[in-house]
Design an enzyme around this catalytic site. Structure first.
Site, PDB file in Angstrom:
ATOM      1  N   LYS A   1       0.854  -1.196   0.000  1.00  0.00           N
ATOM      2  CA  LYS A   1       0.000   0.000   0.000  1.00  0.00           C
ATOM      3  C   LYS A   1       0.885   1.240   0.000  1.00  0.00           C
ATOM      4  CE  LYS A   1      -1.754   2.883   2.721  1.00  0.00           C
ATOM      5  NZ  LYS A   1      -1.671   4.116   1.897  1.00  0.00           N
TER       6      LYS A   1
ATOM      7  N   GLY B   1       7.213   4.882   8.029  1.00  0.00           N
ATOM      8  CA  GLY B   1       6.376   6.072   8.147  1.00  0.00           C
ATOM      9  C   GLY B   1       6.647   6.765   9.468  1.00  0.00           C
ATOM     10  N   SER B   2       5.665   7.506   9.924  1.00  0.00           N
ATOM     11  CA  SER B   2       5.858   8.293  11.148  1.00  0.00           C
ATOM     12  C   SER B   2       5.807   7.393  12.384  1.00  0.00           C
ATOM     13  CB  SER B   2       4.764   9.348  11.240  1.00  0.00           C
ATOM     14  OG  SER B   2       3.503   8.703  11.288  1.00  0.00           O
ATOM     15  N   THR B   3       6.421   7.858  13.451  1.00  0.00           N
ATOM     16  CA  THR B   3       6.410   7.105  14.708  1.00  0.00           C
ATOM     17  C   THR B   3       4.980   6.969  15.227  1.00  0.00           C
ATOM     18  OG1 THR B   3       8.665   7.731  15.222  1.00  0.00           O
ATOM     19  CG2 THR B   3       7.269   7.131  17.087  1.00  0.00           C
ATOM     20  N   GLU B   4       4.189   8.037  15.059  1.00  0.00           N
ATOM     21  CA  GLU B   4       2.801   8.018  15.532  1.00  0.00           C
ATOM     22  C   GLU B   4       2.011   6.874  14.865  1.00  0.00           C
ATOM     23  OE1 GLU B   4       1.087  11.656  14.305  1.00  0.00           O
ATOM     24  OE2 GLU B   4      -0.851  11.254  15.237  1.00  0.00           O
TER      25      GLU B   4
ATOM     26  N   GLY C   1       3.333   4.381  13.185  1.00  0.00           N
ATOM     27  CA  GLY C   1       4.064   3.138  13.441  1.00  0.00           C
ATOM     28  C   GLY C   1       3.585   2.454  14.713  1.00  0.00           C
TER      29      GLY C   1
ATOM     30  N   GLU D   1      10.150   1.181  10.450  1.00  0.00           N
ATOM     31  CA  GLU D   1      11.178   2.195  10.166  1.00  0.00           C
ATOM     32  C   GLU D   1      10.500   3.537  10.327  1.00  0.00           C
ATOM     33  OE1 GLU D   1      14.259   1.680   9.687  1.00  0.00           O
ATOM     34  OE2 GLU D   1      14.365  -0.431   9.146  1.00  0.00           O
TER      35      GLU D   1
ATOM     36  N   CYS E   1      13.895  10.734   6.586  1.00  0.00           N
ATOM     37  CA  CYS E   1      13.832  10.277   7.979  1.00  0.00           C
ATOM     38  C   CYS E   1      15.149  10.548   8.703  1.00  0.00           C
ATOM     39  CB  CYS E   1      13.479   8.802   8.032  1.00  0.00           C
ATOM     40  SG  CYS E   1      14.520   7.804   6.961  1.00  0.00           S
TER      41      CYS E   1
ATOM     42  N   GLU F   1      10.068  16.164  15.127  1.00  0.00           N
ATOM     43  CA  GLU F   1      10.449  15.974  13.722  1.00  0.00           C
ATOM     44  C   GLU F   1       9.639  16.947  12.855  1.00  0.00           C
ATOM     45  OE1 GLU F   1       9.191  12.356  11.633  1.00  0.00           O
ATOM     46  OE2 GLU F   1      11.205  12.207  10.797  1.00  0.00           O
TER      47      GLU F   1
HETATM   48  P1  NAD Z   1       2.694   8.349   7.781  1.00  0.00           P
HETATM   49  O1  NAD Z   1       3.013   7.572   8.997  1.00  0.00           O
HETATM   50  O2  NAD Z   1       1.665   9.404   7.852  1.00  0.00           O
HETATM   51  O3  NAD Z   1       2.225   7.382   6.603  1.00  0.00           O
HETATM   52  C1  NAD Z   1       3.002   6.279   6.202  1.00  0.00           C
HETATM   53  C2  NAD Z   1       2.099   5.247   5.570  1.00  0.00           C
HETATM   54  O4  NAD Z   1       1.195   4.768   6.575  1.00  0.00           O
HETATM   55  C3  NAD Z   1       1.225   5.771   4.422  1.00  0.00           C
HETATM   56  O5  NAD Z   1       1.118   4.785   3.434  1.00  0.00           O
HETATM   57  C4  NAD Z   1      -0.117   5.982   5.096  1.00  0.00           C
HETATM   58  O6  NAD Z   1      -1.211   5.892   4.207  1.00  0.00           O
HETATM   59  C5  NAD Z   1      -0.135   4.838   6.099  1.00  0.00           C
HETATM   60  N1  NAD Z   1      -1.032   5.038   7.243  1.00  0.00           N
HETATM   61  C6  NAD Z   1      -1.480   6.192   7.793  1.00  0.00           C
HETATM   62  N2  NAD Z   1      -2.301   5.929   8.822  1.00  0.00           N
HETATM   63  C7  NAD Z   1      -2.378   4.589   8.937  1.00  0.00           C
HETATM   64  C8  NAD Z   1      -3.044   3.713   9.826  1.00  0.00           C
HETATM   65  N3  NAD Z   1      -3.846   4.160  10.808  1.00  0.00           N
HETATM   66  N4  NAD Z   1      -2.847   2.377   9.680  1.00  0.00           N
HETATM   67  C9  NAD Z   1      -2.045   1.893   8.716  1.00  0.00           C
HETATM   68  N5  NAD Z   1      -1.399   2.681   7.824  1.00  0.00           N
HETATM   69  C10 NAD Z   1      -1.556   4.011   7.943  1.00  0.00           C
HETATM   70  O7  NAD Z   1       4.106   8.889   7.282  1.00  0.00           O
HETATM   71  P2  NAD Z   1       4.396   9.831   6.049  1.00  0.00           P
HETATM   72  O8  NAD Z   1       3.911  11.197   6.421  1.00  0.00           O
HETATM   73  O9  NAD Z   1       3.919   9.202   4.783  1.00  0.00           O
HETATM   74  O10 NAD Z   1       5.998   9.782   6.003  1.00  0.00           O
HETATM   75  C11 NAD Z   1       6.773  10.566   6.794  1.00  0.00           C
HETATM   76  C12 NAD Z   1       7.296   9.801   7.982  1.00  0.00           C
HETATM   77  O11 NAD Z   1       7.967   8.616   7.558  1.00  0.00           O
HETATM   78  C13 NAD Z   1       8.324  10.584   8.754  1.00  0.00           C
HETATM   79  O12 NAD Z   1       8.087  10.486  10.130  1.00  0.00           O
HETATM   80  C14 NAD Z   1       9.643   9.901   8.384  1.00  0.00           C
HETATM   81  O13 NAD Z   1      10.650  10.083   9.340  1.00  0.00           O
HETATM   82  C15 NAD Z   1       9.217   8.496   8.226  1.00  0.00           C
HETATM   83  N6  NAD Z   1      10.170   7.740   7.390  1.00  0.00           N
HETATM   84  C16 NAD Z   1      11.007   6.844   7.989  1.00  0.00           C
HETATM   85  C17 NAD Z   1      11.938   6.141   7.240  1.00  0.00           C
HETATM   86  C18 NAD Z   1      12.860   5.142   7.880  1.00  0.00           C
HETATM   87  O14 NAD Z   1      13.399   4.301   7.160  1.00  0.00           O
HETATM   88  N7  NAD Z   1      13.068   5.175   9.171  1.00  0.00           N
HETATM   89  C19 NAD Z   1      12.012   6.348   5.867  1.00  0.00           C
HETATM   90  C20 NAD Z   1      11.147   7.262   5.280  1.00  0.00           C
HETATM   91  C21 NAD Z   1      10.219   7.952   6.065  1.00  0.00           C
END
Ligand code: NAD
Length: 500
Positions: free
Chosen positions: A198, A251-254, A256, A273, A307, A404
């Site tokens: 996704k 994605g974001s820690t929140e 995650g 991650e 990130c 962040e």
């Molecule tokens: P996000 O957490 O908002 O979204 C990431 C993914 O999760 C998207 O596909 C989104 O649709 C999905 N998502 C959102 N809510 C969800 C839920 N309730 N259940 C399941 N999936 C859900 O993050 P973002 O804004 O797309 O990306 C930015 C974040 O990603 C930053 O915090 C960045 O640091 C982090 N990031 C980390 C790495 C790493 O390798 N550590 C790499 C890239 C980005």
């Protein structure tokens, strides 16, 4: 559409945009069961330029069923490791052959500079798929002579097998859409797993085009399924699905934490991650020009939507003014423009929400007493531009130092000694990465073990290599991607005990 912001698109990009964009489920290109669609917005203008299906729980169900069938019953489940290797190499070749097209899709979808997309996003994805192809034939268990005490008169022999974990649900962010897809897909396919991917709702295009190449490469139906849709609908349905064995989330820690909790409820394996607030630490022997150039690259690369972005710059007080002055000069000179323009150095942020979020942080920093040595405002026009920003006169307790921002905003702060800077660098819930700028080897070596981060760079920043494990300490995540380590996340270990 064959022209974007006055730049002619490659024929392949125009052709992709002219086709209806559907989700890949099994061997079929499908609309969402609901028939709903989502807009794909050009971040450089704010205008919708195409639409994708708004997949939801019923679509995730169908995709998981297709992935399950491919994993257990189909040709894929019987495929030899060497054939998995060949298929991955073929996929990498196809991606390389379409490099310009993918760079353009990333540029118009995410807003990132097309030149960077070609040399970073696409090139690293090709390399990574090739690197993982090599692992397909090198997944090994071990043998051991056992010492079972209960039945002394019998001999026992033991060995371990590494088996593919099963159906993987991959949920990825918008900052490196293709590369994040490759980071999940490479190890999954090398290990023999199948996947439901996704992509982020902001950037679905490269995943859909990649799915076309997966079929063209000759992968059996159902090995990769792509469901486009929102996070709280399609993403949540995938993370909590009882039919998958592993969730791979970036994605974001929140989010995650939500994904991790949903996965744990089903005992689904999970790798996370997550976010970061990485320190860049400049020692007193560093050359200010080199440190300023490094600090600029650390934070402004990909508009700071990285990130591992070096968002906290600690400079020894003796070098502080010189480094900040040169960093501000670099920031002011960067060319802002649409990502598709090859001369652009800073593109727009991915979305209006992201621009508002980043501007909110800048305003909160300025409101709490910080000063902008460069930038500090939004860029001109309807696109989601934010000027590269250097904040000074900040305190460690300000939100701009603690949270962040995920934009082109660095907070520069002076320090006096190494113990102090190590303590302040670690004073964050995150622990993804850090960089140290110095040629004094013994002080660098003393500092490295004190930094709580998954990656420490010395005289460089944001340098990732396929062979190096990548992941976070603390709230930056769980697990490691890349390198040999990633295979542990996509395989189960099975212990076999034989009485002889
Ligand atoms: P996000 O957490 O908002 O979204 C990431 C993914 O999760 C998207 O596909 C989104 O649709 C999905 N998502 C959102 N809510 C969800 C839920 N309730 N259940 C399941 N999936 C859900 O993050 P973002 O804004 O797309 O990306 C930015 C974040 O990603 C930053 O915090 C960045 O640091 C982090 N990031 C980390 C790495 C790493 O390798 N550590 C790499 C890239 C980005």
């Amino acid at each position: 559409m064959n022209n974007f912001h006055g730049i002619e698109l490659a024929a392949g990009t125009a052709a992709f945009l002219a086709r209806p964009r559907r989700m890949l489920i099994g061997a079929e290109w499908q609309d969402a069961a609901s028939g709903e669609t989502l807009p794909v917005i050009d971040p450089a203008s704010g205008e919708t330029f195409c639409r994708v299906p708004a997949g939801d729980a019923p679509d995730i169900d169908r995709a998981v069923a297709a992935a399950r069938h491919a994993f257990e019953a189909g040709e894929w489940s019987r495929m030899r490791p060497v054939d998995r290797e060949r298929l991955l190499l073929r996929l990498a070749d196809l991606l390389e052959a379409h490099a310009q097209e993918f760079a353009e899709l990333e540029a118009i979808d995410n807003g990132k500079p097309v030149t960077m997309a070609r040399h970073v996003d696409v090139a690293l994805s090709v390399d990574f798929l090739r690197y993982m192809a090599g692992w397909a034939t090198k997944i090994e268990g071990s043998t051991m002579d056992l010492s079972v005490p209960l039945v002394r008169e019998r001999e026992f022999f033991g060995f371990t097998r590494r088996e593919p974990v099963g159906v993987v649900g991959a949920i990825i962010p918008w900052n490196f859409p293709l590369l994040m897809a490759a980071w999940k897909l490479g190890p999954a396919l090398a290990a023999g797993c199948t996947m439901v991917l996704k992509p982020a709702e902001e950037t679905p295009l490269s995943a859909l085009r990649l799915a076309e190449l997966v079929l063209e490469a000759g992968y059996p139906a159902g090995v990769l399924n792509v469901v486009t849709g929102l996070g709280h609908t399609a993403g949540a349905a995938l993370a909590s699905h009882k039919g998958i064995e592993k969730v791979a989330f970036t994605g974001s820690t929140e989010v995650g934490k939500l994904v991790g909790k949903a996965a744990l409820d089903n005992m689904t394996r999970v790798s996370l991650e997550l976010g970061g607030k990485s320190p860049v630490i400049v020692l007193d022997d560093a050359d200010p020009a080199q440190a300023a150039a490094g600090a600029a690259q650390a934070i402004f690369f990909n508009q700071g939507q990285v990130c591992t972005a070096g968002s906290r710059l600690f400079v020894h007080r003796s070098r502080f003014d010189a480094v900040v002055e040169q960093l501000a000069g670099i920031a002011d000179a960067m060319k802002i423009g649409p990502g598709i323009d090859p001369s652009t150095q800073i593109g727009p942020l991915v979305s209006n929400i992201q621009r508002q979020r980043v501007m909110g942080y800048i305003e909160s920093g300025l409101g709490e007493g910080a000063r902008a040595a460069a930038g500090g405002s939004a860029g001109a026009g309807a696109g989601y531009f934010v000027k590269p920003t250097v904040l000074v006169d900040a305190r460690d307790d300000m939100r701009v130092v603690r949270e962040e921002i995920f934009g082109p905003v660095v907070v520069a702060m002076p320090y006096e000694d190494l113990d102090e800077v190590a303590r302040r660098a670690n004073d964050t819930p995150y622990g993804l990465a850090a960089s140290i700028w110095s040629n004094d080897l013994s002080r660098v070596h003393r500092l490295i073990p004190k930094i709580k981060a998954g990656t420490v760079w010395v005289n460089c920043h944001n340098i990732l290599d396929n062979a190096m494990p990548f992941g976070g300490y603390k709230q930056s995540g769980i697990g490691r991607e890349m390198g040999r380590a990633v295979l542990d996340m996509y395989t189960e270990s099975k212990s076999v005990v034989m009485m002889l």
